[in-house]
Design a protein around this motif. Structure first.
Motif, mmCIF file in Angstrom:
data_model
loop_
_atom_site.group_PDB
_atom_site.id
_atom_site.type_symbol
_atom_site.label_atom_id
_atom_site.label_comp_id
_atom_site.label_asym_id
_atom_site.label_seq_id
_atom_site.Cartn_x
_atom_site.Cartn_y
_atom_site.Cartn_z
ATOM 1 N N LEU A 137 0.824 -1.212 0.000
ATOM 2 C CA LEU A 137 0.000 0.000 0.000
ATOM 3 C C LEU A 137 0.858 1.262 0.000
ATOM 4 O O LEU A 137 0.488 2.276 -0.595
ATOM 5 C CB LEU A 137 -0.925 0.005 1.219
ATOM 6 C CG LEU A 137 -2.021 -1.071 1.227
ATOM 7 C CD1 LEU A 137 -2.789 -1.033 2.544
ATOM 8 C CD2 LEU A 137 -2.972 -0.886 0.045
ATOM 9 N N ALA A 138 2.041 1.162 0.656
ATOM 10 C CA ALA A 138 2.935 2.321 0.721
ATOM 11 C C ALA A 138 3.917 2.360 -0.444
ATOM 12 O O ALA A 138 4.678 3.327 -0.581
ATOM 13 C CB ALA A 138 3.705 2.302 2.052
ATOM 14 N N GLY A 139 3.920 1.312 -1.275
ATOM 15 C CA GLY A 139 4.827 1.280 -2.414
ATOM 16 C C GLY A 139 6.285 1.117 -2.028
ATOM 17 O O GLY A 139 7.178 1.645 -2.704
ATOM 18 N N ARG A 140 6.552 0.398 -0.943
ATOM 19 C CA ARG A 140 7.933 0.192 -0.515
ATOM 20 C C ARG A 140 8.267 -1.306 -0.528
ATOM 21 O O ARG A 140 7.429 -2.141 -0.846
ATOM 22 C CB ARG A 140 8.144 0.776 0.894
ATOM 23 C CG ARG A 140 7.260 0.194 1.968
ATOM 24 C CD ARG A 140 7.615 0.734 3.350
ATOM 25 N NE ARG A 140 6.725 0.189 4.386
ATOM 26 C CZ ARG A 140 5.711 0.824 4.919
ATOM 27 N NH1 ARG A 140 5.410 2.062 4.516
ATOM 28 N NH2 ARG A 140 4.954 0.251 5.847
ATOM 29 N N ALA A 141 9.530 -1.626 -0.141
ATOM 30 C CA ALA A 141 10.012 -3.015 -0.055
ATOM 31 C C ALA A 141 9.927 -3.731 -1.407
ATOM 32 O O ALA A 141 9.709 -4.946 -1.467
ATOM 33 C CB ALA A 141 9.252 -3.792 1.024
ATOM 34 N N GLY A 142 10.088 -2.987 -2.502
ATOM 35 C CA GLY A 142 10.138 -3.616 -3.810
ATOM 36 C C GLY A 142 8.814 -3.747 -4.534
ATOM 37 O O GLY A 142 8.770 -4.245 -5.668
ATOM 38 N N TRP A 143 7.699 -3.321 -3.916
ATOM 39 C CA TRP A 143 6.399 -3.412 -4.589
ATOM 40 C C TRP A 143 6.229 -2.199 -5.515
ATOM 41 O O TRP A 143 6.244 -1.065 -5.077
ATOM 42 C CB TRP A 143 5.267 -3.433 -3.549
ATOM 43 C CG TRP A 143 5.349 -4.595 -2.595
ATOM 44 C CD1 TRP A 143 5.643 -4.556 -1.286
ATOM 45 C CD2 TRP A 143 5.139 -5.966 -2.921
ATOM 46 N NE1 TRP A 143 5.641 -5.815 -0.749
ATOM 47 C CE2 TRP A 143 5.331 -6.720 -1.729
ATOM 48 C CE3 TRP A 143 4.815 -6.649 -4.104
ATOM 49 C CZ2 TRP A 143 5.211 -8.091 -1.677
ATOM 50 C CZ3 TRP A 143 4.691 -8.032 -4.042
ATOM 51 C CH2 TRP A 143 4.874 -8.739 -2.852
ATOM 52 N N ASP A 144 6.050 -2.491 -6.801
ATOM 53 C CA ASP A 144 5.995 -1.442 -7.828
ATOM 54 C C ASP A 144 4.673 -1.560 -8.583
ATOM 55 O O ASP A 144 4.456 -2.513 -9.359
ATOM 56 C CB ASP A 144 7.172 -1.584 -8.786
ATOM 57 C CG ASP A 144 7.280 -0.418 -9.756
ATOM 58 O OD1 ASP A 144 6.389 0.460 -9.739
ATOM 59 O OD2 ASP A 144 8.261 -0.384 -10.516
ATOM 60 N N ALA A 145 3.778 -0.591 -8.362
ATOM 61 C CA ALA A 145 2.457 -0.625 -9.005
ATOM 62 C C ALA A 145 2.529 -0.315 -10.492
ATOM 63 O O ALA A 145 1.534 -0.502 -11.208
ATOM 64 C CB ALA A 145 1.512 0.356 -8.304
ATOM 65 N N ARG A 146 3.670 0.139 -11.001
ATOM 66 C CA ARG A 146 3.771 0.481 -12.421
ATOM 67 C C ARG A 146 3.914 -0.754 -13.302
ATOM 68 O O ARG A 146 3.709 -0.691 -14.515
ATOM 69 C CB ARG A 146 4.958 1.412 -12.641
ATOM 70 C CG ARG A 146 4.820 2.764 -11.968
ATOM 71 C CD ARG A 146 6.115 3.538 -12.043
ATOM 72 N NE ARG A 146 7.206 2.816 -11.377
ATOM 73 C CZ ARG A 146 8.472 3.235 -11.360
ATOM 74 N NH1 ARG A 146 8.799 4.361 -11.996
ATOM 75 N NH2 ARG A 146 9.404 2.541 -10.732
#
Length: 259
Positions: free
Chosen positions: A166-175
């Motif tokens: 949800l915060a877009g951290r730790a490698g999670w990339d919504a793009r």
């Protein structure tokens, strides 16, 4: 007649106590009459007799104290052995539980790895470019959040992964494209479940060690309890009469008074 008297003395404590008292009181006179030396020096003989009686009384007291100590020690070791047996059972149950957890964690990791390999096989065809418009980005972000939340609900990912996504951290990339996002989720899930399996193995090894130690402690205390009980039984006839039939709490009080 002799048998009747003997049976009375053995089964009824009062006559036996009276008889013993009379025997002790008449012993000096018997010794004086039986020994020519005693007749020549009665006071010396009387002092020696009194000294002998005093030594005999002290010896009986020491044996009684030893019997009391042996009885108390046997009871304490028995209680400790019972508690050790209960502890050993609990540690055995814990070890069996961790063994099941290792099996479940191993299977979960295998399943996660199989899903990852299947997804990788499909990824060889490539994925579209990253999101180019705000609408595409929002859709991919919703997909990522849902995929991570679903994986966390199934136990494939830790709960903290949802907050990271949800915060877009730790490698999670919504793009990223949803297909590529799915690959990232499956890769993270396989790594998390592998770590969970390794922790389960370490916990199982620790529980096995503790269970073995608990069994050894139980067996050692059982052996010591058997030895202490046998020693107490050998000395039981030296116990004071009031201690042989008293309740445990009363026994402790009487034992303290004897000291």
């Amino acid at each position: 007649m002799n048998n009747v008297v003997a049976e009375m003395l053995l089964t009824t404590p009062a006559p036996a106590a009276i008889w013993a008292t009379l025997w002790i009181l008449t012993l000096p006179a018997m010794l004086l009459l039986a020994s020519p030396r005693a007749m020549r020096n009665p006071w010396q003989t009387l002092r020696e007799t009194v000294g002998w009686l005093r030594d005999r009384t002290e010896e009986r007291r020491e044996l009684a104290l030893e019997a009391i100590a042996a009885t108390q020690f046997a009871e304490e070791v028995r209680v400790a052995a019972d508690r050790a047996a209960l502890a050993a059972d609990r540690w055995q149950e814990r070890w069996e539980q961790t063994t099941d957890e290792v099996t479940d964690a191993w299977q979960a990791w295998l399943d996660a790895d199989a899903r990852l390999r299947t997804r990788r096989a499909g990824a060889v065809f490539g994925t579209p470019w990253s999101a180019q418009t705000p609408t595409e980005y929002a859709a991919r972000e919703r997909f990522l959040h849902k995929a991570v939340r679903t994986a966390a609900d199934q136990g494939w990912l830790p709960a903290a992964a949802v907050a990271d996504a949800l915060a877009g951290r730790a490698g999670w990339d919504a793009r990223l494209h949803p297909l590529e996002q799915e690959l990232v989720v499956l890769r993270a899930a396989a790594g998390h479940l592998r770590d969970h399996y390794e922790r389960a193995v370490a916990a199982e090894q620790s529980a096995a060690h503790d269970a073995e130690l608990a069994r050894r402690t139980r067996d050692s205390l059982r052996q010591e309890s058997w030895t202490a009980t046998a020693r107490a039984a050998e000395l039981r006839h030296h116990l004071p009469a009031e201690l042989t039939t008293a309740e445990p709490a009363t026994k402790r009080a009487l034992a303290a008074a004897w000291r």
